[in-house]
Design an enzyme around this catalytic site. Structure first.
Site, mmCIF file in Angstrom:
data_model
loop_
_atom_site.group_PDB
_atom_site.id
_atom_site.type_symbol
_atom_site.label_atom_id
_atom_site.label_comp_id
_atom_site.label_asym_id
_atom_site.label_seq_id
_atom_site.Cartn_x
_atom_site.Cartn_y
_atom_site.Cartn_z
ATOM 1 N N TYR A 36 -42.556 -23.205 20.646
ATOM 2 C CA TYR A 36 -43.139 -22.461 21.951
ATOM 3 C C TYR A 36 -44.435 -23.391 22.235
ATOM 4 O O TYR A 36 -44.574 -24.727 21.722
ATOM 5 C CB TYR A 36 -43.458 -21.172 21.595
ATOM 6 C CG TYR A 36 -43.619 -20.450 22.984
ATOM 7 C CD1 TYR A 36 -42.926 -20.524 24.050
ATOM 8 C CD2 TYR A 36 -44.948 -19.607 23.103
ATOM 9 C CE1 TYR A 36 -43.032 -19.921 25.188
ATOM 10 C CE2 TYR A 36 -45.315 -19.010 24.416
ATOM 11 C CZ TYR A 36 -44.312 -19.167 25.415
ATOM 12 O OH TYR A 36 -44.378 -18.412 26.449
ATOM 13 N N LYS A 91 -14.414 -13.028 24.090
ATOM 14 C CA LYS A 91 -14.050 -14.374 24.675
ATOM 15 C C LYS A 91 -15.322 -15.267 24.037
ATOM 16 O O LYS A 91 -15.003 -16.455 23.498
ATOM 17 C CB LYS A 91 -14.176 -14.526 26.104
ATOM 18 C CG LYS A 91 -12.910 -14.104 26.793
ATOM 19 C CD LYS A 91 -11.894 -15.133 26.848
ATOM 20 C CE LYS A 91 -10.565 -14.452 27.105
ATOM 21 N NZ LYS A 91 -9.453 -15.644 27.201
#
Lengths: 383, 383
Positions: A36, A91
């Site tokens: 970050y 999925k």
């Protein structure tokens, strides 16, 4: 406990199946300054200067959106978009397990094609490809066509094309078992929805010459006055250009003497006596799920040589999970902008070739076959 | 190697920072039948019948969309939405690390408020909350307001409110160090963008009485002829209702005798001699990043008692990561439909109370402080 009860309990225990994970450590202030601020600003600046770097500096090149409107979920139909989420999570975890692809469900709260298209277009920058799932026909055709035209990343409706690729793979091996060739056989497709029409297109692309496609009103014929749409017209036109002869107008009629029955329609459509009218060494793909057009034992009793279903409790399961992770992996790795018919045929042949000696009980590999997605991905990239 | 170079190399090595993971095993056919068909149909049916079950049977209750249009990324500005992705991935891995919240970046390829609002509305069903990030003012206000009105899940622009919560937390402790109370102090806010206006609102909600907010044209006053917008007007109105006296019209004027300077504006705005005009035991939050409005050593030389910046290499880092994971966790766990001012104040007090004996060098906890996000989440839920 039934599979259904056990699955429900598992979903409740884990609050779904999908989560995110970090690929980098975050244990110290130093880790944070890399993942970050202030370190991250460097990757931002590099991409701002050269947007193509987004593919190697971020998740984009590994990411797929699984987009649904909830209108055709499993065999359950239009159950609403939230009720489709367990399927989309399934999925996604299959993507990760079999192809290390990072997929995220995107549920769209509208069943209007334009809204779906606009929404997906506007969120596309996060993703390397768009996987459309469980969108009802004919809306799925319009959504897919428009997105393919307007986006520069691959778009594919799984229910159409992944099914078509697995069917083609299975059919190629079933034909080897029966000693027949795809150019010669008569193929009857029952169902002119998403899967039926995509199957017809891909079989024609793969050199099938003799096909009839039926919906609930009978054979789809160019210009038929009732129950047609532009997508059925396009398939009917291609099919009749290849073989304009008269097979009859209804299912029993066209089935007589046919070599292949491919059902993507409704439970219990056929009986053993219908199969008995087919050509010798008939091939039956009865893919209505969970209840097939005809149960395997009945089809065999009617004289079928090879029978496939969508179910895991019979031999020869036609399962989209055999191909969609590998196809998308190949498209992502190869930075494809679309999926060509040639890529789909290559994927089908790669899956078929996983079985060196097909038998009536083994025309398709298991989804757990080692290297499956890698082989499919490489086939897609080689086109 | 600099932090910037090291970070860039890390991003390239991992192709970004975020990936997905499965919460369930997928090793056998039996595992597949539970995570996917046929077992998964049961969760779908249960949710179709009772949509509220989506919260305990799917990922929705743990999921946050991190939405940006790339218009105000870090201090880099309008660098485009793809260049913002490394920041969004960083936000997401911080969510996971500190609060076990599953967040996914959604980059929107438009900087039109209506397009952003419509797009987010249409993809909301996957998510339990919407985290807006790095959207420029004043667009961010309109986007947030409209989404809060139109969605029944919490929506929060991090750059506004998470910053405001951390500032309030730090200020409460800085006031303890200086022996002053929030009702009495004169607070000067430099910057009337996303963070400045949100800070003003939250400080007023938390009983601050004497505030002036400035933009590049000077103090924002109700009805000022130039450079106003409805969001500045609203803040100016609230501020002058509480204290209508004349502090002067420019930064140097209002700073004279003030107790608190809060900068969310631009580098190098102040010098030690400006701080020297403030009241004794002055508090300086110089949050422009990476270069503050005044460097800590200069502010201290000017007589400041407590200095905070946005940087990790000085004491008292004001870092949104202190609060956004916990605030969203609390909202998700508590099934909140919005974030109230009371919830934000409770979160700020919870963060402040992590430091039992604040000193001029320690007014805020580290992001690694054990239990931080849990404590913030519980505070939000208790409101």
């Amino acid at each position: 406990m039934s599979i259904q009860e056990e699955s429900l309990a598992m979903h409740a225990a884990h609050r779904g199946k999908l989560e995110i994970a970090s690929r980098v450590p975050l244990e110290t202030v130093a880790d944070l300054s890399l993942a970050y601020t202030p370190g991250v600003a460097e990757a931002c600046k590099v991409i701002a200067k050269d947007p193509s770097r987004v593919w190697d500096l971020t998740m984009r090149g590994r990411s797929v959106a699984i987009v649904t409107d909830g209108s055709a979920v499993l065999g359950l139909g239009n159950i609403g978009v939230e009720a489709g989420l367990p399927v989309m999570e399934g999925k996604a975890v299959i993507y990760k397990k079999f192809a290390d692809v990072d997929a995220w469900p995107i549920l769209i709260d509208s069943q209007d094609a334009s809204v779906i298209v606009e929404t997906v277009k506007h969120i596309a920058p996060t993703f390397g490809a768009i996987h459309l799932e469980d969108i009802a026909a004919p809306r799925c055709f319009e959504v897919e066509e428009r997105l393919m035209r307007e986006l520069d990343i691959p778009v594919l409706h799984d229910d159409q094309h992944a099914t078509a690729v697995v069917v083609l793979a299975g059919l190629l091996n079933a034909l080897r078992v029966a000693g027949k060739s795809i150019e010669d056989v008569r193929i009857v497709i029952s169902g002119a929805g998403a899967a039926g029409l995509a199957n017809a297109h891909l079989l024609l692309d793969a050199d099938a010459m003799h096909i009839r496609v039926l919906d609930t009103k009978g054979v789809i014929v160019p210009g038929r006055p009732e129950g047609m749409n532009p997508y059925k017209e396009a398939v009917a036109k291609r099919v009749f250009e290849k073989d304009g002869s008269d097979w009859g107008a209804n299912l029993q009629g066209v089935l007589r003497g046919a070599d292949v029955f491919l059902g993507v329609s409704q439970p219990g459509l056929l009986q053993a006596k219908d199969i008995a009218t087919m050509a010798p060494k008939a091939i039956v793909f009865a893919l209505s799920n969970p209840t097939p057009e005809i149960m395997p034992e009945e089809a065999l009793a009617g004289g079928a040589m090879v029978v496939a279903t969508g179910r895991s409790d019979f031999p020869n399961q036609v399962n989209n999970a055999l191909v969609y992770p590998g196809i998308f992996l190949g498209a992502l790795e190869g930075r494809r902008k679309s999926f060509s018919p040639e890529a789909k045929i290559a994927a089908a042949k790669a899956v078929a070739n996983m079985i060196s000696h097909p038998t009536r009980d083994e025309i398709l590999p298991s989804v757990f076959a080692p290297g499956l997605s890698r082989i499919v991905a490489d086939a897609v990239k080689a086109v």
